[in-house]
Scaffold this motif. Structure first.
Motif, PDB file in Angstrom:
ATOM      1  N   ASN A  24      -4.768   6.553 -20.885  1.00 45.35           N
ATOM      2  CA  ASN A  24      -3.921   5.360 -21.021  1.00 45.35           C
ATOM      3  C   ASN A  24      -4.587   4.243 -21.824  1.00 45.35           C
ATOM      4  O   ASN A  24      -3.942   3.283 -22.188  1.00 45.35           O
ATOM      5  CB  ASN A  24      -3.552   4.818 -19.628  1.00 45.35           C
ATOM      6  CG  ASN A  24      -4.767   4.383 -18.834  1.00 45.35           C
ATOM      7  OD1 ASN A  24      -5.826   4.995 -18.934  1.00 45.35           O
ATOM      8  ND2 ASN A  24      -4.640   3.343 -18.058  1.00 45.35           N
ATOM      9  N   ALA A  30       3.058  -4.057 -16.514  1.00 42.13           N
ATOM     10  CA  ALA A  30       2.667  -3.170 -15.398  1.00 42.13           C
ATOM     11  C   ALA A  30       2.000  -1.960 -16.043  1.00 42.13           C
ATOM     12  O   ALA A  30       2.389  -0.816 -15.812  1.00 42.13           O
ATOM     13  CB  ALA A  30       3.895  -2.780 -14.589  1.00 42.13           C
ATOM     14  N   PHE A  87      -4.657   0.162 -15.712  1.00 38.14           N
ATOM     15  CA  PHE A  87      -6.053  -0.276 -15.695  1.00 38.14           C
ATOM     16  C   PHE A  87      -6.928   0.622 -16.569  1.00 38.14           C
ATOM     17  O   PHE A  87      -6.597   1.787 -16.797  1.00 38.14           O
ATOM     18  CB  PHE A  87      -6.584  -0.214 -14.254  1.00 38.14           C
ATOM     19  CG  PHE A  87      -5.784  -1.045 -13.299  1.00 38.14           C
ATOM     20  CD1 PHE A  87      -6.086  -2.382 -13.100  1.00 38.14           C
ATOM     21  CD2 PHE A  87      -4.691  -0.500 -12.622  1.00 38.14           C
ATOM     22  CE1 PHE A  87      -5.325  -3.163 -12.236  1.00 38.14           C
ATOM     23  CE2 PHE A  87      -3.925  -1.271 -11.760  1.00 38.14           C
ATOM     24  CZ  PHE A  87      -4.238  -2.604 -11.558  1.00 38.14           C
ATOM     25  N   CYS A 127       0.820  -1.201   0.000  1.00 38.80           N
ATOM     26  CA  CYS A 127       0.000   0.000   0.000  1.00 38.80           C
ATOM     27  C   CYS A 127       0.864   1.265   0.000  1.00 38.80           C
ATOM     28  O   CYS A 127       1.927   1.282   0.612  1.00 38.80           O
ATOM     29  CB  CYS A 127      -0.834  -0.064   1.266  1.00 38.80           C
ATOM     30  SG  CYS A 127      -1.929   1.273   1.358  1.00 38.80           S
ATOM     31  N   ASP A 128       0.389   2.301  -0.652  1.00 42.91           N
ATOM     32  CA  ASP A 128       1.122   3.577  -0.671  1.00 42.91           C
ATOM     33  C   ASP A 128       0.656   4.539   0.423  1.00 42.91           C
ATOM     34  O   ASP A 128       1.291   5.565   0.662  1.00 42.91           O
ATOM     35  CB  ASP A 128       0.947   4.276  -2.024  1.00 42.91           C
ATOM     36  CG  ASP A 128       1.814   3.638  -3.110  1.00 42.91           C
ATOM     37  OD1 ASP A 128       2.653   2.789  -2.783  1.00 42.91           O
ATOM     38  OD2 ASP A 128       1.639   4.008  -4.277  1.00 42.91           O
ATOM     39  N   ARG A 135      -0.644  10.479 -10.678  1.00 39.64           N
ATOM     40  CA  ARG A 135      -0.581   9.936  -9.319  1.00 39.64           C
ATOM     41  C   ARG A 135       0.892   9.659  -8.968  1.00 39.64           C
ATOM     42  O   ARG A 135       1.550   8.881  -9.649  1.00 39.64           O
ATOM     43  CB  ARG A 135      -1.454   8.690  -9.255  1.00 39.64           C
ATOM     44  CG  ARG A 135      -1.141   7.664  -8.188  1.00 39.64           C
ATOM     45  CD  ARG A 135      -1.376   8.118  -6.762  1.00 39.64           C
ATOM     46  NE  ARG A 135      -1.749   6.993  -5.944  1.00 39.64           N
ATOM     47  CZ  ARG A 135      -0.897   6.109  -5.432  1.00 39.64           C
ATOM     48  NH1 ARG A 135       0.389   6.199  -5.661  1.00 39.64           N
ATOM     49  NH2 ARG A 135      -1.340   5.120  -4.692  1.00 39.64           N
ATOM     50  N   GLN A 194       7.026  -0.144  -8.032  1.00 41.19           N
ATOM     51  CA  GLN A 194       7.101  -1.046  -6.868  1.00 41.19           C
ATOM     52  C   GLN A 194       7.740  -2.383  -7.230  1.00 41.19           C
ATOM     53  O   GLN A 194       8.475  -2.967  -6.437  1.00 41.19           O
ATOM     54  CB  GLN A 194       5.690  -1.345  -6.328  1.00 41.19           C
ATOM     55  CG  GLN A 194       5.093  -0.252  -5.475  1.00 41.19           C
ATOM     56  CD  GLN A 194       3.785  -0.705  -4.832  1.00 41.19           C
ATOM     57  OE1 GLN A 194       3.134  -1.645  -5.281  1.00 41.19           O
ATOM     58  NE2 GLN A 194       3.394  -0.020  -3.774  1.00 41.19           N
ATOM     59  N   PRO A 223      -1.963  -3.905 -23.201  1.00 44.28           N
ATOM     60  CA  PRO A 223      -1.918  -3.271 -24.521  1.00 44.28           C
ATOM     61  C   PRO A 223      -1.992  -4.303 -25.642  1.00 44.28           C
ATOM     62  O   PRO A 223      -1.489  -5.418 -25.499  1.00 44.28           O
ATOM     63  CB  PRO A 223      -0.572  -2.543 -24.529  1.00 44.28           C
ATOM     64  CG  PRO A 223       0.090  -2.802 -23.246  1.00 44.28           C
ATOM     65  CD  PRO A 223      -0.759  -3.698 -22.415  1.00 44.28           C
ATOM     66  N   ILE A 230       7.045  -3.932 -18.872  1.00 40.73           N
ATOM     67  CA  ILE A 230       6.547  -2.760 -19.582  1.00 40.73           C
ATOM     68  C   ILE A 230       5.731  -1.934 -18.583  1.00 40.73           C
ATOM     69  O   ILE A 230       4.796  -2.455 -17.975  1.00 40.73           O
ATOM     70  CB  ILE A 230       5.650  -3.165 -20.777  1.00 40.73           C
ATOM     71  CG1 ILE A 230       6.409  -4.097 -21.725  1.00 40.73           C
ATOM     72  CG2 ILE A 230       5.162  -1.919 -21.527  1.00 40.73           C
ATOM     73  CD1 ILE A 230       5.595  -4.590 -22.915  1.00 40.73           C
TER      74      ILE A 230
HETATM   75  P1  NAP Z   1      -0.359   3.382 -14.526  1.00 42.52           P
HETATM   76  O1  NAP Z   1      -0.083   4.416 -13.536  1.00 42.52           O
HETATM   77  O2  NAP Z   1      -1.425   3.601 -15.528  1.00 42.52           O
HETATM   78  O3  NAP Z   1       1.021   3.081 -15.261  1.00 42.52           O
HETATM   79  C1  NAP Z   1       1.048   2.259 -16.393  1.00 42.52           C
HETATM   80  C2  NAP Z   1       2.419   2.302 -17.001  1.00 42.52           C
HETATM   81  O4  NAP Z   1       2.399   1.495 -18.162  1.00 42.52           O
HETATM   82  C3  NAP Z   1       2.828   3.698 -17.437  1.00 42.52           C
HETATM   83  O5  NAP Z   1       4.210   3.818 -17.284  1.00 42.52           O
HETATM   84  C4  NAP Z   1       2.442   3.696 -18.916  1.00 42.52           C
HETATM   85  O6  NAP Z   1       3.161   4.607 -19.693  1.00 42.52           O
HETATM   86  C5  NAP Z   1       2.803   2.284 -19.288  1.00 42.52           C
HETATM   87  N1  NAP Z   1       2.080   1.818 -20.460  1.00 42.52           N
HETATM   88  C6  NAP Z   1       0.751   1.662 -20.603  1.00 42.52           C
HETATM   89  N2  NAP Z   1       0.469   1.200 -21.833  1.00 42.52           N
HETATM   90  C7  NAP Z   1       1.651   1.062 -22.474  1.00 42.52           C
HETATM   91  C8  NAP Z   1       2.018   0.641 -23.765  1.00 42.52           C
HETATM   92  N3  NAP Z   1       1.098   0.282 -24.660  1.00 42.52           N
HETATM   93  N4  NAP Z   1       3.322   0.622 -24.090  1.00 42.52           N
HETATM   94  C9  NAP Z   1       4.247   0.996 -23.185  1.00 42.52           C
HETATM   95  N5  NAP Z   1       3.978   1.417 -21.945  1.00 42.52           N
HETATM   96  C10 NAP Z   1       2.680   1.454 -21.597  1.00 42.52           C
HETATM   97  O7  NAP Z   1      -0.711   1.980 -13.840  1.00 42.52           O
HETATM   98  P2  NAP Z   1      -0.199   1.399 -12.439  1.00 42.52           P
HETATM   99  O8  NAP Z   1       1.238   1.615 -12.287  1.00 42.52           O
HETATM  100  O9  NAP Z   1      -0.738   0.024 -12.330  1.00 42.52           O
HETATM  101  O10 NAP Z   1      -0.922   2.314 -11.393  1.00 42.52           O
HETATM  102  C11 NAP Z   1      -2.290   2.655 -11.506  1.00 42.52           C
HETATM  103  C12 NAP Z   1      -2.767   3.217 -10.198  1.00 42.52           C
HETATM  104  O11 NAP Z   1      -2.980   2.155  -9.280  1.00 42.52           O
HETATM  105  C13 NAP Z   1      -1.786   4.110  -9.490  1.00 42.52           C
HETATM  106  O12 NAP Z   1      -1.701   5.391 -10.029  1.00 42.52           O
HETATM  107  C14 NAP Z   1      -2.338   4.078  -8.080  1.00 42.52           C
HETATM  108  O13 NAP Z   1      -3.429   4.914  -7.921  1.00 42.52           O
HETATM  109  C15 NAP Z   1      -2.774   2.621  -7.989  1.00 42.52           C
HETATM  110  N6  NAP Z   1      -1.712   1.843  -7.349  1.00 42.52           N
HETATM  111  C16 NAP Z   1      -1.666   1.909  -6.004  1.00 42.52           C
HETATM  112  C17 NAP Z   1      -0.709   1.217  -5.363  1.00 42.52           C
HETATM  113  C18 NAP Z   1      -0.700   1.258  -3.898  1.00 42.52           C
HETATM  114  O14 NAP Z   1      -1.210   2.115  -3.238  1.00 42.52           O
HETATM  115  N7  NAP Z   1      -0.117   0.293  -3.314  1.00 42.52           N
HETATM  116  C19 NAP Z   1       0.246   0.484  -6.049  1.00 42.52           C
HETATM  117  C20 NAP Z   1       0.182   0.441  -7.415  1.00 42.52           C
HETATM  118  C21 NAP Z   1      -0.826   1.122  -8.066  1.00 42.52           C
HETATM  119  P3  NAP Z   1       2.581   6.100 -19.920  1.00 42.52           P
HETATM  120  O15 NAP Z   1       2.799   6.822 -18.630  1.00 42.52           O
HETATM  121  O16 NAP Z   1       3.373   6.598 -21.043  1.00 42.52           O
HETATM  122  O17 NAP Z   1       1.122   5.955 -20.240  1.00 42.52           O
END
Ligand code: NAP
Length: 546
Positions: free
Chosen positions: A510, A389, A392, A68-69, A340, A203, A162, A195
């Protein structure tokens, strides 16, 4: 428009379960909503859960390093003194198994599991205008009907994989972090490609790098990150929080993001360079999301934001030894916290390891996945495992995927084709008696989730209580009030720098083809709560009740 007959289910009475309310999802939201409706209002309630266990997002997100963050002492329920005083967290940022353990502890303590149907995936839901009744169908052929339907499906629960050419031809294994195998993945001796470098990627990369033979991180957009400074929770910490919980929860509810700390009232531009540097250094040393609260205007003023962004960019240079890699990891296209902000345990340090390679996808985009790995415009990267990675289909994805048909058969998918339209993030016109916990248009993902969830669940529970007391059977958001709320959500976002990050998932950017609409409510939790309370006290202004 489809007629009611075509969308209402032909329900076999023997396979149908009738109750007062149906809740979809058994995470933080669904569990608390069940408790409130069943144990406070005395309703007959069923929770339908797709997974074979409870936990919601924490049931599915089991990737290495998933934790958790928000800090553990406030990433939990506040509604029950016994739970609060009996439970002890072991770490400042709990790992996913500990959060599942906590939710199971709560569910057992409140005897919730008897009303939760596991392995029960909802495939559609339809409203019958004549009977004011929702009927929900599940994948295993069951039907459930109730006057009230409440979605507790989370905001970040529909994986975004993707559509990369050739993925089906890959001879190794691939995984999305949000659908991680429960038995884990053995990375030893493996060449892994990751990715994505959002909160999840940041993380997981350090943990995968420690376990794998080699890790290649494919980065499309460089990101800021603050050290989490995770560590054990001491007996003194536990005593301190237990003794001070009333004040902790008061602070959490009074703030913008549901965290129990206040945002500084000083502008980043009102202090000298030296003083500003010292404040940022202290926040960096303390670690975590609180860094954002160093000054009042980090998210309001471009120049103030630049001071935080520059501080964090400089930090990358001090951690990453190779200056060219440090530059590749430095975000230049968006300001700090306009997306975020992730927090990490050794993310930038990972790129000092000999077994880690960073690939800049802006310089060499992916062309395809081949049988043996990933091909970019510049070269082939041989891989045994690919980890997506990639985030969503946030906020709307989990709701639209439920295949919901409202009044006169209107589909939620069509009603939201140009972006979500909600009143207070709680309801949408033409979907009577359907409540959404932390839906688009509510503070949700901009908050410490358990606190935002409790506010929503309390409001929904009070609303159903009032309706029953007044003999009302139907509640529906007015189109007018919804349009005004959508405009207000936009205004609230525009008062911040949040819409500036053009690739942010807050905007739906995204997911290819998703309408670009700023989805969460950025006006702050306290302000939002007072608007919701005021609406309820006015006799549910903006809703039609009958
Ligand atoms: P995200 O913030 O949407 O990050 C996705 C990553 O994948 C980004 O770097 C994105 O690049 C890349 N990406 C997506 N499509 C792609 C493609 N076709 N080719 C290459 N790269 C691609 O997703 P996430 O990291 O899972 O986090 C989502 C949210 O979940 C967070 O912002 C947070 O709110 C929550 N979360 C919470 C916790 C926690 O509290 N423990 C932990 C993890 C996640 P671009 O930036 O260029 O789009």
């Amino acid at each position: 428009m489809a007629s009611n007959e075509s969308t209402a289910f032909a329900v076999n009475e023997q396979s149908s379960h009738a109750c007062d309310a149906i809740i979809i999802g058994a995470g933080f939201s669904g569990l608390y909503q069940l408790h409130k409706l069943r144990d406070e209002l005395g309703l007959d309630v069923v929770v339908l859960e797709k997974g074979d266990g409870i936990g919601g997002t924490w049931f599915w997100n089991r990737y290495p390093g998933a934790r958790c963050d928000s800090e553990s002492y406030y990433y939990c329920y506040s509604f029950n003194k016994e739970i609060e005083q009996e439970w002890s967290w072991s770490e400042r940022y709990p790992e996913h198994p500990e959060i599942r353990k906590y939710l199971n502890f709560v569910a057992d303590k409140l005897d919730l599991k008897r009303d939760i149907r596991l392995n029960t995936e909802v495939t559609s839901a339809a409203f019958d205008d004549d009977a004011n009744l929702w009927t929900v169908q599940t994948k295993n052929g069951q039907f459930f009907s109730a006057p009230f339907l409440i979605t507790a499906v989370g905001c970040l629960s529909t994986a975004n994989v993707p559509d990369i050419k050739g993925l089906a031809s890959f001879k190794g294994q691939w995984y999305h972090t949000g659908l991680w195998p429960h038995e884990g993945v053995d990375f030893s001796g493996k060449r892994v490609g990751q990715i994505g470098t959002g909160s999840t990627g940041i993380q997981t990369a350090p943990v995968i790098a420690e376990q794998a033979k080699h890790l290649t991180v494919f980065q499309r957009t460089a990101n800021y990150s603050i050290p989490a400074r995770n560590g054990p929770v001491t007996a003194d910490d536990i005593k301190h929080t237990r003794d001070n919980y009333d004040e902790i929860w008061r602070l959490a509810r009074a703030g913008t993001n549901g965290h129990p700390f206040t945002i500084s009232t000083r502008s980043a531009l009102s202090v000298s360079n030296a003083e500003r540097q010292e404040i940022y250094e202290k926040a960096w040393e303390r670690g975590g999301l609180r860094f954002r609260a160093s000054f009042s205007d980090v998210l309001q003023n471009v120049e103030a934001n630049l001071t935080a962004s520059d501080f964090l960019r400089d930090k990358i240079k001090t951690v990453v030894k190779n200056p060219a890699i440090a530059e590749m990891l430095t975000p230049r296209d968006h300001g700090f916290a306009t997306k975020r902000p992730p927090i990490d345990s050794g993310y930038f340090e990972t790129f000092n390891r000999d077994n880690v390679l960073l690939v800049d996808l802006k310089a060499e985009p992916i062309v395809e996945v081949t049988a043996n790995g990933i091909r970019t415009t510049k070269q082939d990267y041989a891989l045994d495992i690919i980890v997506f990675a990639t985030g969503f289909d946030a906020l709307t994805g989990p709701l639209v995927n439920l295949n919901i048909s409202g009044s006169q058969g209107i589909k939620l998918k069509d009603a939201w084709a140009a972006g979500p339209r909600t009143y207070l993030g709680l309801q949408s016109p033409k979907f009577p008696n359907l409540f959404t916990i932390t839906g688009p248009g509510s503070p949700s993902v901009l908050c410490n989730m358990p606190i935002a969830i409790e506010q929503h669940v309390d409001w929904i529970t009070n609303c159903i209580r009032d309706m029953r007391a007044n003999g009302q059977k139907r509640i529906e958001a007015n189109t007018d009030s919804t349009e005004k709320w959508v405009a207000h959500v936009n205004e609230a976002a525009d008062a911040t720098l949040l819409p500036m990050a053009s690739s942010s998932w807050y905007l739906g950017a995204n997911v290819p083809g998703k309408p670009r609409v700023f989805m969460p409510y950025a006006g702050g939790l306290a302000r939002y709560t007072s608007i919701c309370d005021d609406v309820a006290q006015s006799g549910y202004r903006g809703f039609a009740l009958s």
